[in-house]
Write an enzyme that holds these catalytic residues in place. Structure first.
Site, mmCIF file in Angstrom:
data_model
loop_
_atom_site.group_PDB
_atom_site.id
_atom_site.type_symbol
_atom_site.label_atom_id
_atom_site.label_comp_id
_atom_site.label_asym_id
_atom_site.label_seq_id
_atom_site.Cartn_x
_atom_site.Cartn_y
_atom_site.Cartn_z
ATOM 1 N N GLN A 91 -3.316 5.222 -7.480
ATOM 2 C CA GLN A 91 -3.220 4.823 -8.867
ATOM 3 C C GLN A 91 -4.237 5.601 -9.698
ATOM 4 O O GLN A 91 -4.807 6.558 -9.192
ATOM 5 C CB GLN A 91 -3.435 3.320 -8.994
ATOM 6 C CG GLN A 91 -2.332 2.536 -8.309
ATOM 7 C CD GLN A 91 -2.396 1.046 -8.557
ATOM 8 O OE1 GLN A 91 -3.075 0.538 -9.417
ATOM 9 N NE2 GLN A 91 -1.662 0.308 -7.743
ATOM 10 N N GLU A 106 5.272 6.712 -6.315
ATOM 11 C CA GLU A 106 4.036 6.288 -5.652
ATOM 12 C C GLU A 106 3.738 7.295 -4.551
ATOM 13 O O GLU A 106 4.530 7.463 -3.626
ATOM 14 C CB GLU A 106 4.139 4.881 -5.053
ATOM 15 C CG GLU A 106 4.156 3.764 -6.067
ATOM 16 C CD GLU A 106 4.001 2.381 -5.448
ATOM 17 O OE1 GLU A 106 3.327 2.256 -4.400
ATOM 18 O OE2 GLU A 106 4.571 1.424 -6.014
ATOM 19 N N ASN A 113 10.732 -2.914 -7.930
ATOM 20 C CA ASN A 113 9.778 -2.162 -7.098
ATOM 21 C C ASN A 113 9.934 -2.550 -5.640
ATOM 22 O O ASN A 113 9.911 -3.733 -5.299
ATOM 23 C CB ASN A 113 8.349 -2.461 -7.543
ATOM 24 C CG ASN A 113 7.314 -1.813 -6.646
ATOM 25 O OD1 ASN A 113 7.083 -0.609 -6.735
ATOM 26 N ND2 ASN A 113 6.700 -2.587 -5.755
ATOM 27 N N GLU A 114 10.122 -1.559 -4.774
ATOM 28 C CA GLU A 114 10.099 -1.737 -3.315
ATOM 29 C C GLU A 114 10.875 -2.971 -2.856
ATOM 30 O O GLU A 114 10.397 -3.749 -2.019
ATOM 31 C CB GLU A 114 8.652 -1.788 -2.813
ATOM 32 C CG GLU A 114 7.916 -0.476 -2.985
ATOM 33 C CD GLU A 114 6.547 -0.437 -2.332
ATOM 34 O OE1 GLU A 114 6.090 -1.476 -1.810
ATOM 35 O OE2 GLU A 114 5.917 0.644 -2.352
ATOM 36 N N GLU A 172 -1.467 -0.465 -12.176
ATOM 37 C CA GLU A 172 -0.941 -1.762 -11.747
ATOM 38 C C GLU A 172 -2.002 -2.827 -11.960
ATOM 39 O O GLU A 172 -3.206 -2.553 -11.870
ATOM 40 C CB GLU A 172 -0.534 -1.719 -10.271
ATOM 41 C CG GLU A 172 0.047 -3.018 -9.754
ATOM 42 C CD GLU A 172 0.599 -2.931 -8.336
ATOM 43 O OE1 GLU A 172 1.132 -3.934 -7.829
ATOM 44 O OE2 GLU A 172 0.486 -1.843 -7.728
ATOM 45 N N ASN A 221 3.860 -3.913 -6.537
ATOM 46 C CA ASN A 221 4.185 -5.240 -6.034
ATOM 47 C C ASN A 221 3.964 -6.319 -7.072
ATOM 48 O O ASN A 221 4.673 -7.332 -7.092
ATOM 49 C CB ASN A 221 3.335 -5.537 -4.790
ATOM 50 C CG ASN A 221 3.660 -4.619 -3.631
ATOM 51 O OD1 ASN A 221 4.648 -3.887 -3.657
ATOM 52 N ND2 ASN A 221 2.823 -4.646 -2.608
ATOM 53 N N TYR A 263 2.580 7.174 1.393
ATOM 54 C CA TYR A 263 1.127 7.265 1.446
ATOM 55 C C TYR A 263 0.710 7.885 2.778
ATOM 56 O O TYR A 263 1.431 7.819 3.774
ATOM 57 C CB TYR A 263 0.497 5.876 1.308
ATOM 58 C CG TYR A 263 0.721 5.243 -0.040
ATOM 59 C CD1 TYR A 263 -0.093 5.557 -1.124
ATOM 60 C CD2 TYR A 263 1.752 4.329 -0.241
ATOM 61 C CE1 TYR A 263 0.100 4.972 -2.369
ATOM 62 C CE2 TYR A 263 1.963 3.739 -1.482
ATOM 63 C CZ TYR A 263 1.135 4.064 -2.543
ATOM 64 O OH TYR A 263 1.339 3.494 -3.772
#
Length: 508
Positions: A355, A296, A177-178, A32, A77, A249
């Site tokens: 990442q 992720e 994304n999200e 990212e 993001n 996460y």
């Protein structure tokens, strides 16, 4: 458990009981435009080891050693405010833009064409995300045309004039994304997003019906809308997409035993997502099966100072951000999360470690200097290198442990893969106990005659040991001399807070 003595755990391995294939896409990663992931991460033209395109050759070498299969790009993001056109064409004409997601400035020195070129050098499959935050269907179609049409149209000819004669043939595309997150630029409710994603997917399939499309699931199982979001979004998109995303996460808040429950929590999350997918499938009476892209996942100590973004009038380029330093315990958790993903290979068809470089990453770099491996590098690289063939369904008996708010989960987390063609089976095992060793007793007669090729364990007396640029090698996976195979049984001692890999040659 709770004494210093070893406890017993048993598994039975039989190639007749399978989960599904080992999927190379399980070993994906994520790049990212965040912190130093791109700039001074994969790209640093002034570095002594930079190649002719400005990519760090040392990072490319470590990426290949890590065994990464796919790489998701450019966010995250970041993508929800990204104008892809800013990152193509002559570099000197590209505009610098504010990145609202991470309060930074992106100089746009790296864009679609550079990422495609880097992917070829790294030997990875690109996985592209489109902006459905501040942009929409038309911009996604324009990007797809730029990337995948060989020529004869405005955007494909623009790519050719920018130096790439042939299209990139990118198959995997993330539809935003999200989008359930209030932090997301262009945040939408489930119905708004579901309809936009459906329109975008429909248009993209008009260009290429064989694309593999990932619709946004919930940003985490802790979202208040988790479950209902999946139901609404999939109701709008089910027949148009192939995968729904999962993000999760894990953080060590000071209770090591609780931290070691991460794989158990991931397994519960996967089971919940599967139930929501299959509910929509049932209601729609669909013959199609949508599966999961766990695109992720990682240990991320997000409450620490490392994750605090710049603020105010400070809009730096490539700030030091999210640069967690990982412990041996974190590496055991990462190894266990990979075990969990493999164990669910029937429904998890793709995954991306978030990442790749510098930002919550297994690979770290110094600007102008060294590249080095974090603790988490090792279980990922070994699992990617040696997991092959078919994932086997194990029968497991394990003592239970409890930590924090998580009670009674198995101390042993294990999976086995079997490559009949190569004549090799591999057992991956994590001892999730913070205090006690495990004695593993595996029934392997179903495989045939076996012998141990290699057995390594990653552990340390101090589970909070961290690698650094000056010392990244004093704690490495080491030979486990306790592993024995004899008379259809495999035995091993697994230390507390450890991850192990046992490779077996199989003679039928």
């Amino acid at each position: 458990m709770g004494t210093s003595e070893s406890a017993a755990a048993k598994i039975t391995i039989d190639p007749a009981f399978t989960v599904g294939p080992v999927r190379r896409r399980t070993f994906g990663a994520f790049v990212e435009h965040l912190g130093r992931c791109v700039y001074t991460g994969i790209f640093e033209p002034e570095h002594p080891k930079a190649d002719e395109d400005g990519f760090r050759a040392d990072v490319l070498e470590l990426t290949r050693e890590l065994g990464v299969s796919t790489v998701r790009y450019p966010g995250g993001n970041f993508v929800s405010g990204y104008r892809w056109e800013d990152g193509v064409g002559p570099v000197e004409q590209r505009p610098a833009r504010l990145d609202l997601a991470w309060h930074s400035t992106d100089p746009n020195l790296v864009g679609v064409d550079e990422f495609a070129k880097w992917s070829v050098k790294a030997g990875v499959e690109p996985m592209m995300a489109v902006n459905l935050g501040t942009r929409g269907t038309q911009e996604a179609l324009d990007l797809l045309e730029y990337c995948n049409i060989d020529g004869g149209t405005a955007f494909s000819d623009q790519r050719k004039s920018n130096g790439s004669e042939n299209g990139y043939g990118i198959k995997m595309w993330c539809l935003g994304n999200e989008m359930d997150g209030p932090w997301q630029i262009g945040h939408k409710n489930a119905l708004e997003y579901g309809r936009l994603a459906a329109d975008t997917a429909r248009g993209m399939r008009m260009i290429d019906p064989d694309l593999e499309l990932v619709v946004c699931g919930s940003s985490s199982p802790g979202m208040d809308t988790f479950g209902e979001w999946e139901r609404v979004v999939l109701t709008e998109t089910y027949e148009l997409v192939d995968l729904i995303s999962a993000h999760q996460y894990f953080e060590d808040f000071g209770d090591l035993q609780e931290h070691l429950a991460a794989g158990y929590k991931m397994e519960s999350f996967i089971a919940d997502i599967v139930s929501h997918i299959d509910h929509v499938k049932s209601v729609k009476k669909s013959a199609k099966q949508v599966n999961i892209s766990f695109d992720e996942w990682n240990v991320w100590h997000g409450s620490r100072a490392e994750s605090k973004a710049p603020g105010g009038k400070d809009w730096p380029v490539a700030p030091v951000l999210l640069e967690d330093r990982y412990t041996v315990a974190d590496a055991v958790v990462v190894g266990d999360l990979l075990i969990t993903l493999l164990r669910n290979t029937d429904r998890v068809h793709s995954a991306s470690l978030a990442q790749l470089v510098n930002v919550i990453a297994p690979i770290m770099t110094e600007p102008g200097g060294r590249a080095w491996k974090q603790t988490t590098f090792h279980p990922f690289a070994l699992t990617s290198r040696h997991a092959a063939g078919t994932v086997l369904q194990l029968a497991v008996e394990s003592p239970l442990v409890s930590g924090g708010k998580t009670a009674d989960f198995a101390a042993l987390s294990a999976v086995a893969t079997f490559d009949a063609e190569a004549g090799e089976a591999v057992v991956f095992a994590a001892n999730r106990s913070a205090t006690d060793a495990l004695t593993l007793d595996a029934a392997v007669a179903g495989l045939g005659n076996v012998r141990v090729i290699e057995a390594v364990t990653y552990a340390n007396k101090d589970p909070y040991w961290q690698a650094t640029a000056d010392d990244s090698t004093s704690v490495l996976p080491a030979d486990n001399v306790t592993v024995k195979a004899d008379g259809g049984r495999l035995t091993a001692e697994l230390p507390a807070v450890s991850w192990s890999m046992i490779r077996l040659a199989v003679e039928s």
